[in-house]
Scaffold this motif. Sequence first.
Motif, short mmCIF file in Angstrom:
data_model
loop_
_atom_site.label_atom_id
_atom_site.label_comp_id
_atom_site.label_asym_id
_atom_site.label_seq_id
_atom_site.Cartn_x
_atom_site.Cartn_y
_atom_site.Cartn_z
N SER A 46 0.82 -1.21 0.00
CA SER A 46 0.00 0.00 0.00
C SER A 46 0.85 1.26 0.00
O SER A 46 0.36 2.34 -0.32
CB SER A 46 -0.92 0.01 1.23
OG SER A 46 -1.80 -1.09 1.21
N ALA A 47 2.12 1.14 0.41
CA ALA A 47 3.03 2.30 0.45
C ALA A 47 3.76 2.40 -0.89
O ALA A 47 4.36 1.43 -1.36
CB ALA A 47 4.03 2.15 1.59
N GLU A 48 3.74 3.59 -1.51
CA GLU A 48 4.26 3.76 -2.86
C GLU A 48 5.74 3.43 -2.98
O GLU A 48 6.19 2.88 -3.98
CB GLU A 48 3.99 5.19 -3.33
CG GLU A 48 4.28 5.38 -4.81
CD GLU A 48 3.78 6.72 -5.31
OE1 GLU A 48 4.44 7.28 -6.20
OE2 GLU A 48 2.75 7.20 -4.81
N ARG A 104 6.02 -0.77 -2.68
CA ARG A 104 5.07 -1.74 -3.24
C ARG A 104 5.70 -2.67 -4.28
O ARG A 104 5.37 -3.86 -4.32
CB ARG A 104 3.85 -1.02 -3.82
CG ARG A 104 4.14 -0.02 -4.91
CD ARG A 104 2.85 0.61 -5.46
NE ARG A 104 1.97 1.09 -4.42
CZ ARG A 104 1.20 2.17 -4.52
NH1 ARG A 104 1.26 2.91 -5.64
NH2 ARG A 104 0.41 2.53 -3.55
N ARG A 105 6.62 -2.17 -5.09
CA ARG A 105 7.22 -3.01 -6.12
C ARG A 105 8.09 -4.10 -5.52
O ARG A 105 7.96 -5.28 -5.87
CB ARG A 105 8.04 -2.15 -7.09
CG ARG A 105 8.64 -2.94 -8.25
CD ARG A 105 9.51 -2.06 -9.15
NE ARG A 105 10.08 -2.84 -10.23
CZ ARG A 105 9.52 -3.04 -11.41
NH1 ARG A 105 8.34 -2.53 -11.66
NH2 ARG A 105 10.12 -3.76 -12.34
N LYS A 142 9.17 -9.83 -3.93
CA LYS A 142 9.53 -10.79 -2.88
C LYS A 142 8.39 -11.75 -2.59
O LYS A 142 8.58 -12.95 -2.39
CB LYS A 142 9.94 -10.04 -1.61
CG LYS A 142 11.24 -9.26 -1.74
CD LYS A 142 11.51 -8.45 -0.49
CE LYS A 142 12.77 -7.58 -0.65
NZ LYS A 142 12.99 -6.72 0.54
N SER A 143 7.17 -11.21 -2.57
CA SER A 143 6.01 -12.05 -2.27
C SER A 143 5.75 -13.06 -3.38
O SER A 143 5.43 -14.22 -3.11
CB SER A 143 4.77 -11.16 -2.09
OG SER A 143 4.95 -10.25 -1.01
N LEU A 172 -2.44 -12.85 -4.85
CA LEU A 172 -1.44 -11.83 -4.53
C LEU A 172 -1.56 -10.64 -5.48
O LEU A 172 -1.48 -9.47 -5.05
CB LEU A 172 -0.04 -12.44 -4.61
CG LEU A 172 1.13 -11.52 -4.26
CD1 LEU A 172 1.02 -11.04 -2.82
CD2 LEU A 172 2.46 -12.24 -4.48
N LEU A 173 -1.78 -10.90 -6.75
CA LEU A 173 -1.91 -9.83 -7.74
C LEU A 173 -3.17 -9.00 -7.50
O LEU A 173 -3.17 -7.78 -7.67
CB LEU A 173 -1.92 -10.42 -9.15
CG LEU A 173 -0.61 -11.05 -9.62
CD1 LEU A 173 -0.80 -11.76 -10.96
CD2 LEU A 173 0.49 -10.00 -9.72
N VAL A 174 -4.24 -9.66 -7.08
CA VAL A 174 -5.48 -8.92 -6.78
C VAL A 174 -5.26 -7.97 -5.61
O VAL A 174 -5.69 -6.81 -5.64
CB VAL A 174 -6.63 -9.91 -6.48
CG1 VAL A 174 -7.83 -9.17 -5.89
CG2 VAL A 174 -7.05 -10.63 -7.75
N TYR A 175 -4.55 -8.43 -4.59
CA TYR A 175 -4.29 -7.55 -3.45
C TYR A 175 -3.33 -6.43 -3.82
O TYR A 175 -3.41 -5.33 -3.26
CB TYR A 175 -3.76 -8.36 -2.27
CG TYR A 175 -4.87 -8.93 -1.42
CD1 TYR A 175 -5.47 -8.17 -0.42
CD2 TYR A 175 -5.35 -10.21 -1.64
CE1 TYR A 175 -6.51 -8.67 0.33
CE2 TYR A 175 -6.40 -10.73 -0.89
CZ TYR A 175 -6.96 -9.96 0.10
OH TYR A 175 -8.01 -10.45 0.84
N SER A 176 -2.45 -6.67 -4.77
CA SER A 176 -1.59 -5.60 -5.25
C SER A 176 -2.43 -4.54 -5.95
O SER A 176 -2.18 -3.33 -5.81
CB SER A 176 -0.55 -6.17 -6.23
OG SER A 176 0.22 -5.14 -6.81
N VAL A 177 -3.44 -4.96 -6.68
CA VAL A 177 -4.38 -4.04 -7.32
C VAL A 177 -5.12 -3.22 -6.27
O VAL A 177 -5.28 -2.00 -6.40
CB VAL A 177 -5.37 -4.82 -8.21
CG1 VAL A 177 -6.52 -3.91 -8.65
CG2 VAL A 177 -4.66 -5.40 -9.43
#
Length: 424
Positions: free
Chosen positions: A292-294, A297-298, A303-304, A357-362
């Motif tokens: 969530s922190a800019e 986040r990458r 890592k995840s 994981l990708l959905v939560y990144s969105v």
Amino acid sequence: MTASPTSARRRRLSALVRSSGFLAVCIMVTNVSTYGFQIIAARILGPGQYGGVASMMSLLLVVGVVQLGMQATASRRVTGTPGQERVIEQTVLRATYRAAIVVGLVMLVASPLVWRLLRLDSIYPALLVAVCAVPLTVMGGQAGVLQGERRWLGLAMVYLALGIPRVVITTAAMWVRPTEGAAMAGVALAQFAPAIVGWWVLRRHTNATEAETDTTTAAAAKAGRIKPVVVEMLHGSFALLGFFALSNVDILLARNVLSDHVSGLYAGGLILTKAVLFLPQFVVIIAFPSMSAEDSRRSALIKSLALVGGLGACAIAGAWLLSGLAMIFIGGPDYAEIEGLLWVFAILGTVLSVLQLLVYSVLARRSRLSAYLLWIAVVAVLGLGAMQTTAEGLVWTVLSVDAILAAVLLSVTFWRLGQTPARR
């Protein structure tokens, strides 16, 4: 004056149980408990009855998108507004209680449809799904506040209360009466445990908030500020609903296009899929505040993804090389026909864990475009899956659609993360 060895050990133990590592262990215990419930239910109920229970649990996961949407919203808001955690906590909890009532009423009204659609023995289990929805939604707001504030010990207690009571209480209920209704009665009763623990963990914090917050801030946190929380929760729930519809629509499809026996076998294979999917759940929960922190986040996402992929590879290898051992945990000899496909179900679980994981990144970026891709995939699974007549055909169809979606989402996600903040 030096501290005694006993005091030093106590401090180390205290630091350990409050760490994210302890939370990871507790989440894995919860996932093992959930997996244990499925194994026990498959053995006690048999393929015929277990197919109905599996379909209701899948439906409950879909209903739980409101809980997860509220959790993601609370966590992101707490992380993104340091210094206002207590005000956000009050606002989120008020919104959570209202959402829980609405979700419970909607499922109550929909219970006759659930009864018919899932071909249950009676409407009673469908009514119990509505009961489960209320404490499940309440838990979401509570867990989100704890996650955003990185209060790992409190969050660990909530997750333990989610898993262990379910397997204990539901097993006892099924031993007394091995039916769909008894299984869901146990699930409904156990579902109140995490909400009660969450209330207890947050109780002192909430009382302190009410005493310390001034009238102006308290007024600002009332009804007017609930609306943005609800709007964000709805957007998050839309994306999560797409994911959970995608990850659970196949069992609902199996109940309608395959025979009761074959759909029960397919449900048995999905036990392994769900185990692989939920195995790295702790990665998502711990990484979400960083995503969530800019500025982080990458790296948090890379890592995840590495950790989730590594765990999935181990699970796939285990299902391939130790399929006979895996069958013990799937449900025993009654499910022997599905043994040759266990490695495919493990791959499906790995792909779904990457998608999660990708959905939560969105959600962490508050992006909405990718959510529509999930719904396109759901439509594809429904259309292609409806033409299948075997468990093997259905699982390969679902895996193919999910793998294509994962590749597309990976490309879109890293493209967006590579853009400058101004253009993003």
